[in-house]
Design an enzyme around this catalytic site. Structure first.
Site, PDB file in Angstrom:
ATOM      1  N   ASN A 116      29.095  41.091  28.247  1.00  6.45           N
ATOM      2  CA  ASN A 116      27.858  41.541  27.607  1.00  6.45           C
ATOM      3  C   ASN A 116      27.361  42.847  28.240  1.00  6.45           C
ATOM      4  O   ASN A 116      28.105  43.511  28.951  1.00  6.45           O
ATOM      5  CB  ASN A 116      26.793  40.447  27.611  1.00  6.45           C
ATOM      6  CG  ASN A 116      25.990  40.460  26.317  1.00  6.45           C
ATOM      7  OD1 ASN A 116      25.553  41.510  25.874  1.00  6.45           O
ATOM      8  ND2 ASN A 116      25.791  39.301  25.722  1.00  6.45           N
ATOM      9  N   ARG A 117      26.116  43.198  28.001  1.00 13.54           N
ATOM     10  CA  ARG A 117      25.659  44.562  28.325  1.00 13.54           C
ATOM     11  C   ARG A 117      24.913  44.674  29.643  1.00 13.54           C
ATOM     12  O   ARG A 117      24.211  43.744  30.049  1.00 13.54           O
ATOM     13  CB  ARG A 117      24.742  45.056  27.195  1.00 13.54           C
ATOM     14  CG  ARG A 117      25.518  45.280  25.911  1.00 13.54           C
ATOM     15  CD  ARG A 117      24.630  45.689  24.751  1.00 13.54           C
ATOM     16  NE  ARG A 117      25.451  46.068  23.603  1.00 13.54           N
ATOM     17  CZ  ARG A 117      26.008  45.194  22.750  1.00 13.54           C
ATOM     18  NH1 ARG A 117      25.833  43.896  22.907  1.00 13.54           N
ATOM     19  NH2 ARG A 117      26.759  45.619  21.754  1.00 13.54           N
ATOM     20  N   HIS A 142      30.972  44.580  28.308  1.00 15.90           N
ATOM     21  CA  HIS A 142      32.179  43.789  28.560  1.00 15.90           C
ATOM     22  C   HIS A 142      33.088  44.369  29.651  1.00 15.90           C
ATOM     23  O   HIS A 142      34.304  44.454  29.493  1.00 15.90           O
ATOM     24  CB  HIS A 142      32.980  43.610  27.272  1.00 15.90           C
ATOM     25  CG  HIS A 142      32.275  42.795  26.221  1.00 15.90           C
ATOM     26  ND1 HIS A 142      31.318  41.859  26.515  1.00 15.90           N
ATOM     27  CD2 HIS A 142      32.398  42.781  24.858  1.00 15.90           C
ATOM     28  CE1 HIS A 142      30.887  41.302  25.395  1.00 15.90           C
ATOM     29  NE2 HIS A 142      31.522  41.850  24.370  1.00 15.90           N
ATOM     30  N   HIS A 213      35.978  35.455  24.401  1.00 12.29           N
ATOM     31  CA  HIS A 213      35.482  36.172  23.222  1.00 12.29           C
ATOM     32  C   HIS A 213      36.295  35.821  21.973  1.00 12.29           C
ATOM     33  O   HIS A 213      36.699  36.705  21.206  1.00 12.29           O
ATOM     34  CB  HIS A 213      35.539  37.674  23.511  1.00 12.29           C
ATOM     35  CG  HIS A 213      34.484  38.461  22.814  1.00 12.29           C
ATOM     36  ND1 HIS A 213      34.504  38.697  21.471  1.00 12.29           N
ATOM     37  CD2 HIS A 213      33.368  39.063  23.289  1.00 12.29           C
ATOM     38  CE1 HIS A 213      33.452  39.437  21.148  1.00 12.29           C
ATOM     39  NE2 HIS A 213      32.736  39.664  22.234  1.00 12.29           N
ATOM     40  N   TYR A 215      36.960  34.765  18.249  1.00 11.35           N
ATOM     41  CA  TYR A 215      36.260  34.888  16.960  1.00 11.35           C
ATOM     42  C   TYR A 215      36.690  33.697  16.118  1.00 11.35           C
ATOM     43  O   TYR A 215      37.840  33.623  15.700  1.00 11.35           O
ATOM     44  CB  TYR A 215      36.674  36.174  16.253  1.00 11.35           C
ATOM     45  CG  TYR A 215      36.013  37.431  16.765  1.00 11.35           C
ATOM     46  CD1 TYR A 215      36.315  37.945  18.021  1.00 11.35           C
ATOM     47  CD2 TYR A 215      35.099  38.127  15.977  1.00 11.35           C
ATOM     48  CE1 TYR A 215      35.717  39.110  18.476  1.00 11.35           C
ATOM     49  CE2 TYR A 215      34.500  39.295  16.431  1.00 11.35           C
ATOM     50  CZ  TYR A 215      34.816  39.776  17.681  1.00 11.35           C
ATOM     51  OH  TYR A 215      34.228  40.937  18.134  1.00 11.35           O
ATOM     52  N   ASP A 279      23.179  38.689  17.024  1.00 13.20           N
ATOM     53  CA  ASP A 279      23.927  39.222  18.173  1.00 13.20           C
ATOM     54  C   ASP A 279      23.003  39.091  19.383  1.00 13.20           C
ATOM     55  O   ASP A 279      22.561  40.081  19.953  1.00 13.20           O
ATOM     56  CB  ASP A 279      24.318  40.686  17.914  1.00 13.20           C
ATOM     57  CG  ASP A 279      25.390  41.186  18.870  1.00 13.20           C
ATOM     58  OD1 ASP A 279      25.771  40.422  19.773  1.00 13.20           O
ATOM     59  OD2 ASP A 279      25.831  42.342  18.710  1.00 13.20           O
ATOM     60  N   GLN A 316      25.695  33.592  23.846  1.00  9.43           N
ATOM     61  CA  GLN A 316      25.616  34.720  22.928  1.00  9.43           C
ATOM     62  C   GLN A 316      26.249  34.280  21.618  1.00  9.43           C
ATOM     63  O   GLN A 316      27.422  33.914  21.576  1.00  9.43           O
ATOM     64  CB  GLN A 316      26.375  35.932  23.497  1.00  9.43           C
ATOM     65  CG  GLN A 316      26.309  37.178  22.633  1.00  9.43           C
ATOM     66  CD  GLN A 316      25.065  38.038  22.862  1.00  9.43           C
ATOM     67  OE1 GLN A 316      24.303  37.795  23.811  1.00  9.43           O
ATOM     68  NE2 GLN A 316      24.836  39.024  22.024  1.00  9.43           N
ATOM     69  N   GLU A 345      29.725  32.823  22.888  1.00 11.97           N
ATOM     70  CA  GLU A 345      30.119  33.244  24.233  1.00 11.97           C
ATOM     71  C   GLU A 345      29.176  32.612  25.249  1.00 11.97           C
ATOM     72  O   GLU A 345      28.033  33.047  25.404  1.00 11.97           O
ATOM     73  CB  GLU A 345      30.053  34.763  24.338  1.00 11.97           C
ATOM     74  CG  GLU A 345      30.899  35.482  23.307  1.00 11.97           C
ATOM     75  CD  GLU A 345      30.395  36.889  23.040  1.00 11.97           C
ATOM     76  OE1 GLU A 345      30.362  37.704  23.973  1.00 11.97           O
ATOM     77  OE2 GLU A 345      30.013  37.174  21.899  1.00 11.97           O
TER      78      GLU A 345
HETATM   79  C1  BGC Z   1      28.573  41.618  21.501  1.00  9.74           C
HETATM   80  C2  BGC Z   1      28.550  42.527  20.311  1.00  9.74           C
HETATM   81  C3  BGC Z   1      29.745  43.421  20.372  1.00  9.74           C
HETATM   82  C4  BGC Z   1      30.974  42.571  20.422  1.00  9.74           C
HETATM   83  C5  BGC Z   1      32.177  43.447  20.619  1.00  9.74           C
HETATM   84  C6  BGC Z   1      29.820  40.822  21.462  1.00  9.74           C
HETATM   85  O1  BGC Z   1      29.907  40.016  22.592  1.00  9.74           O
HETATM   86  O2  BGC Z   1      27.457  40.790  21.547  1.00  9.74           O
HETATM   87  O3  BGC Z   1      27.382  43.322  20.287  1.00  9.74           O
HETATM   88  O4  BGC Z   1      29.800  44.290  19.303  1.00  9.74           O
HETATM   89  O5  BGC Z   1      30.919  41.690  21.479  1.00  9.74           O
HETATM   90  O6  BGC Z   1      33.179  43.031  19.869  1.00  9.74           O
END
Ligand code: BGC
Length: 380
Positions: A116-117, A142, A213, A215, A279, A316, A345
């Site tokens: 995350n950020r 990330h 991560h 999907y 998000d 997340q 996540e």
């Molecule tokens: C984030 C998204 C981001 C994505 C990248 C996620 O974990 O929350 O904002 O775009 O990852 O693929």
């Protein structure tokens, strides 16, 4: 015992979302549906002069997960629908080129050193300011330019249903302090629980936040989006964000807002009232670090249910907002369109190194970071 090379061809509703799956593993299956559990491996490509391998764990009911030593990437996760037909519930790419293409959206990746950020790609620890790669609107996302998703891990098979991956991250790598040893054990249990056990140790204080991560689209290709998946998150609160998706530092109540998933709700119901889509980090109701069930995700078309258990305080939920159908490589010729899949996540809150009120993410020498998350699959 019947030895079979299993190939599944499942009816597809259109050319784009073909659910045809060809599986290259040789399995021993008997009349009661029992499959001999085990782990196979095959060459998948080359990276930085090292061999990329794909390991496939098969459990006794024939479910499978495939994992690369590159980025700990989950490339496939095959679980049954309500009729017992296997389908792949994660997005990914047929070949290694896909994982190297520009804008790979972290499909199936192990994310670290900090998932995350981190705002403005900076944090201060013990009086020293550390600068990271500003790879996302000036923020760090990330783990930076070459996070744990883009390195080769050392793989070791444990028994017939676990794979251990180890990565030594150097002091200063991507701007983070301390030599960090990270380990993740992936296990596919006979009850279709896919478990990730993470541990890490360091020789200098450093932020650590590891997650997976994947999907998910539980329809396995039958439905091109997850808008009709029903989601429940055991969280009364979430962390609101600014326009660059950095938490404001406030913790808000979900009641009466589109963020309320305290009861099962179709993801598509309120998504248009959330700018950009979901998000955000949900603040889980669970207290402490026991492993508890925190999420249920259900797809009525296939009958697949995924329950998520974690030791982490946050979740997340990302509704695949940046997928736009433009990826050159995919899997089985599918198009990965907006909301084509979602990520759940389990992690600590975004930007925690800069938010002293959030749960601690600083690992110190002598301590061990521990995190377990389980994705459990069944049908109803
Ligand atoms: C984030 C998204 C981001 C994505 C990248 C996620 O974990 O929350 O904002 O775009 O990852 O693929």
């Amino acid at each position: 015992m019947l030895l079979t090379n299993v190939i599944y061809f499942v009816a597809c509703n259109n050319g784009v979302n073909s659910e045809a799956k060809s599986m290259d593993t040789t399995r021993s299956t008997n009349d009661s549906g029992y499959t001999k559990p085990g782990i196979t491996e095959k060459a998948f490509g080359n990276y930085d002069g090292q061999e990329v391998k794909e390991f496939t764990i098969t459990n006794a009911s024939g479910s499978q997960v495939s994992i690369l030593n590159y980025g700990g990437t989950v490339t496939k996760l095959l679980v049954p629908d309500r009729n017992g037909t296997m389908g792949d519930v994660v997005l990914g790419f047929d070949s290694f080129e896909g994982y190297l293409q520009k804008n790979d959206p972290y499909f199936g990746s192990l994310v670290g050193r900090y998932a995350n950020r981190i705002a403005n790609a900076k944090f201060t620890l013990d009086g020293k300011t550390y600068t990271l790669a500003g790879n996302n609107n000036g923020n760090s996302l990330h783990g930076g330019n070459k996070g744990f998703d883009k390195v080769i891990w050392t793989a070791e098979k444990l028994g017939d249903n676990s794979l251990k991956l180890t990565y030594q991250s150097k002091d200063g790598e991507e701007g983070y302090p301390g030599n960090l040893t990270a380990q993740v054990v992936y296990t596919l249990d006979s009850d279709n629980s896919f478990k990730l056990d993470y541990t890490a140790t360091t020789d200098k204080a450093t932020p650590v936040n590891l997650t997976s991560h994947c999907y998910f689209n539980l329809s396995a290709g039958r439905d091109s989006t997850i808008l009709n998946h029903q989601l429940q998150i055991d969280a009364d609160r979430y962390t609101p964000v600014d326009e660059k998706l950095i938490p404001t530092g406030k913790i808000a109540n979900v009641r009466g807002t589109p963020m309320d998933f305290t009861s099962p709700k179709l993801i598509g119901r309120d998504i248009s009232s959330v700018k950009g889509g979901f998000d955000h980090n949900w603040v889980l109701n669970k207290q402490g670090n026991a492993l508890e069930k925190v999420v249920s995700l259900y797809d009525s078309t296939s009958g697949r249910l995924m329950e998520v258990f974690t030791t982490e305080p946050g979740m997340q939920f990302y509704s695949g907002n940046f997928l736009d159908g433009s990826l050159q490589y995919t899997k089985n010729g599918q198009k990965y369109i907006k909301h084509g899949a979602l990520c759940l996540e389990a992690q600590h809150f975004p930007d925690s190194p800069n938010e002293p009120s959030f749960p601690n993410v600083i690992l110190k020498p002598g301590e061990t970071y521990r995190h377990t998350t389980v994705y459990k699959f069944s049908t109803k």
